[in-house]
Design an enzyme around this catalytic site. Sequence first.
Site, PDB file in Angstrom:
ATOM      1  N   ASP A   8      99.831  26.981  25.671  1.00 51.07           N
ATOM      2  CA  ASP A   8     101.254  26.918  25.337  1.00 51.07           C
ATOM      3  C   ASP A   8     101.715  28.332  25.017  1.00 51.07           C
ATOM      4  O   ASP A   8     101.139  28.994  24.140  1.00 51.07           O
ATOM      5  CB  ASP A   8     101.491  26.011  24.134  1.00 51.07           C
ATOM      6  CG  ASP A   8     101.260  24.542  24.455  1.00 51.07           C
ATOM      7  OD1 ASP A   8     100.938  24.224  25.614  1.00 51.07           O
ATOM      8  OD2 ASP A   8     101.379  23.715  23.536  1.00 51.07           O
ATOM      9  N   ASP A 130     107.045  12.117  26.681  1.00 51.75           N
ATOM     10  CA  ASP A 130     106.791  12.511  25.297  1.00 51.75           C
ATOM     11  C   ASP A 130     107.436  11.477  24.391  1.00 51.75           C
ATOM     12  O   ASP A 130     108.665  11.320  24.401  1.00 51.75           O
ATOM     13  CB  ASP A 130     107.371  13.896  25.024  1.00 51.75           C
ATOM     14  CG  ASP A 130     106.843  14.943  25.998  1.00 51.75           C
ATOM     15  OD1 ASP A 130     105.649  14.867  26.351  1.00 51.75           O
ATOM     16  OD2 ASP A 130     107.619  15.824  26.401  1.00 51.75           O
TER      17      ASP A 130
END
Length: 239
Positions: A8, A130
């Site tokens: 990330d 998500d």
Amino acid sequence: MQLYPAIDIRHGSVVRLVRGEADQQTVYASDPVVQAQRFAAEGAAWIHVVDLDRAFGEGDNFEVLRRIAASVGGVRVQAGGGFRSAAAISDALEAGIARIVLGTQAIVDPDFLDGAVRAVGAARLAVALDARDGVVQLRGWRESGGERVDSVARRALGFGVRTVIYTDIGRDGMLAGPDIDGAGRLAALGCDVIASGGVASLDDLRAIGAAGLAGAIVGRALYEGRFTLGEALACASSS
């Protein structure tokens, strides 16, 4: 089962967030390209990269993505974070990204997803699901989409996209174990589900494999040395 070590990127560094909260960030490495090369050297077949700056509307790490794809040889890169236009998808694929993970734009605008499939093919796309309490979240997990994840999954399947990345936000970065039941419900619909969020042990990876899921994304557990990438890859290959 395929294993995806995660990178990330935020403000140029490799980070992990807790439950997607930008103010709960830990920096694990200063150079995402070097980290990708390390994963490649340790045997990864895929690397999962997220541009958090673009997801949060705070910048763009496209050049870093391009350098990662160019530096890892035959390792395939799956990239997500703020891909909200046909041009962004096209540019990333031309830069060597193997699969693009679509989130907010694909969920709020089904025509966008349909157009993306027609333009590049469903095999080069995944949809990020998500979830918070089963409801899909948008815009870097800061807004509720008001729609159940299974509904979005069915729509993605209708457009031909089988690969979905399922994250229970409440578990992400918490080392609390993945939501295998939630992922399994999506797999039962016909999705190839990559489980993300909460993996803390090799037993978690074994459970993901035993559930028949397509893959697992692993981040914090690797960075904090709970197991090595080699151990994780061996576990995944036996599942």
